[in-house]
Design a protein around this motif. Structure first.
Motif, PDB file in Angstrom:
ATOM      1  N   GLN A 206     -12.953 -67.279  55.723  1.00 48.74           N
ATOM      2  CA  GLN A 206     -11.968 -67.904  54.843  1.00 48.74           C
ATOM      3  C   GLN A 206     -10.604 -67.232  54.985  1.00 48.74           C
ATOM      4  OE1 GLN A 206     -14.042 -67.440  51.203  1.00 48.74           O
ATOM      5  NE2 GLN A 206     -13.784 -65.244  51.081  1.00 48.74           N
ATOM      6  N   GLU A 207      -9.566 -68.024  54.864  1.00 50.90           N
ATOM      7  CA  GLU A 207      -8.207 -67.499  54.949  1.00 50.90           C
ATOM      8  C   GLU A 207      -7.885 -66.727  53.673  1.00 50.90           C
ATOM      9  OE1 GLU A 207      -3.610 -69.133  54.832  1.00 50.90           O
ATOM     10  OE2 GLU A 207      -5.192 -70.457  55.596  1.00 50.90           O
TER      11      GLU A 207
ATOM     12  N   SER B 137      -5.505 -65.996  51.545  1.00 50.90           N
ATOM     13  CA  SER B 137      -4.237 -66.326  50.894  1.00 50.90           C
ATOM     14  C   SER B 137      -4.579 -67.260  49.742  1.00 50.90           C
ATOM     15  CB  SER B 137      -3.278 -67.016  51.867  1.00 50.90           C
ATOM     16  OG  SER B 137      -3.752 -68.303  52.216  1.00 50.90           O
TER      17      SER B 137
ATOM     18  N   GLY C 228      -5.117 -70.655  51.142  1.00 52.16           N
ATOM     19  CA  GLY C 228      -6.365 -70.767  51.885  1.00 52.16           C
ATOM     20  C   GLY C 228      -7.599 -70.686  51.010  1.00 52.16           C
TER      21      GLY C 228
ATOM     22  N   ARG D 164      -6.358 -58.430  53.157  1.00 52.83           N
ATOM     23  CA  ARG D 164      -5.022 -58.941  53.468  1.00 52.83           C
ATOM     24  C   ARG D 164      -4.114 -58.617  52.294  1.00 52.83           C
ATOM     25  NH1 ARG D 164      -3.013 -65.038  55.296  1.00 52.83           N
ATOM     26  NH2 ARG D 164      -0.819 -64.453  55.572  1.00 52.83           N
TER      27      ARG D 164
END
Length: 252
Positions: free
Chosen positions: A128-129, A131, A134, A205
């Motif tokens: 999964q992204e 963000s 996302g 992230r």
């Protein structure tokens, strides 16, 4: 229960030896009621030791501020979700929390205590992204009462799951009960080390880089004259590197 930090121990010893000196130069810090810091009960910021005494990174900060400013200061640890409510009602003079525009209504910032990276964390191997865009429609665990910045606060596309602490958040993530968690790098790093979890078991992230935690003084403070002295002490500790030392990330 609150912990009180009083400077001037050397002076106290001198007064025992020389009553005349004590009468000539009374030390206000020994008699005045301490200014109170409210600290959030979130490990490692604030918690209780085995004797139910307040301790943690912010307790260390208050102790060092008392020494540097030569002022009597006390700290009290309260549940995170109650902190702003009690602070707004004027039940304390100072607090340290992540920068939050809500506080501008009833408190003044005396400056940043530290800057931390707000991270989005998932399990290693997930695709999964990391963000907010996302993660739309997915679950994000967060510590109840913590302010993670405007973007997270006002995002309605993700499903926010309030949790008690980072240990619970990591458990929920590893069990697949939430897709992602959000945390400051300080809380996450200390938690991973304490729980003996491998750093490379997770993906990370940066969601909000360099997000500040500020020292706030309540507009209703009973010690408004302490404001400039506390600010000067904070600036001195920042310049000397003492703040960096208190909030340094642990080695793994």
């Amino acid at each position: 229960m609150s912990k009180v930090f009083r400077p001037g121990i050397l002076y106290l010893l001198l007064t025992l030896v020389s009553p005349a000196l004590a009468q000539a130069e009374p030390d206000v810090s020994l008699t005045e009621k301490p200014a109170l810091f409210l600290l959030a009960e979130v490990w490692p910021w604030g918690y209780f030791d085995e004797n139910r005494e307040p301790t943690g990174l912010l307790s260390q900060l208050v102790e060092q501020l008392a020494s540097t400013a030569e002022l009597p200061l006390a700290s009290r640890v309260v549940p995170h979700q109650r902190l702003l409510h009690e602070f707004r009602r004027g039940e304390a003079d100072f607090t340290v929390v992540f920068e939050n525009p809500f506080l501008e209504e009833f408190a003044t910032s005396l400056g940043p205590v530290l800057e931390t990276n707000m991270l989005l964390i998932s399990m290693e191997g997930s695709d999964q992204e990391l963000s907010l865009k996302g993660l739309s429609g997915r679950t994000i665990g967060y510590i109840r009462g913590t302010y993670y910045g405007e973007a997270f606060e006002h995002d309605d596309s993700v499903i926010k799951v309030p949790l008690h602490n980072m240990e619970q958040a990591l458990d929920m993530l590893m069990m697949g009960r939430v897709d992602t968690i959000i945390s400051s790098d300080v809380v996450l790093s200390h938690s991973l080390k304490a729980l003996k979890l491998k750093v490379d078991a997770f993906r990370y992230r940066v969601h909000a880089p360099g997000y500040p935690a500020n020292l706030y003084m309540a507009h209703q403070s009973l010690h408004p004259e302490y404001g400039p002295l506390i600010k000067a002490a904070l600036d001195k500790m920042r310049a000397s590197g003492e703040l960096d030392e208190i909030f340094a990330l642990p080695r793994h």
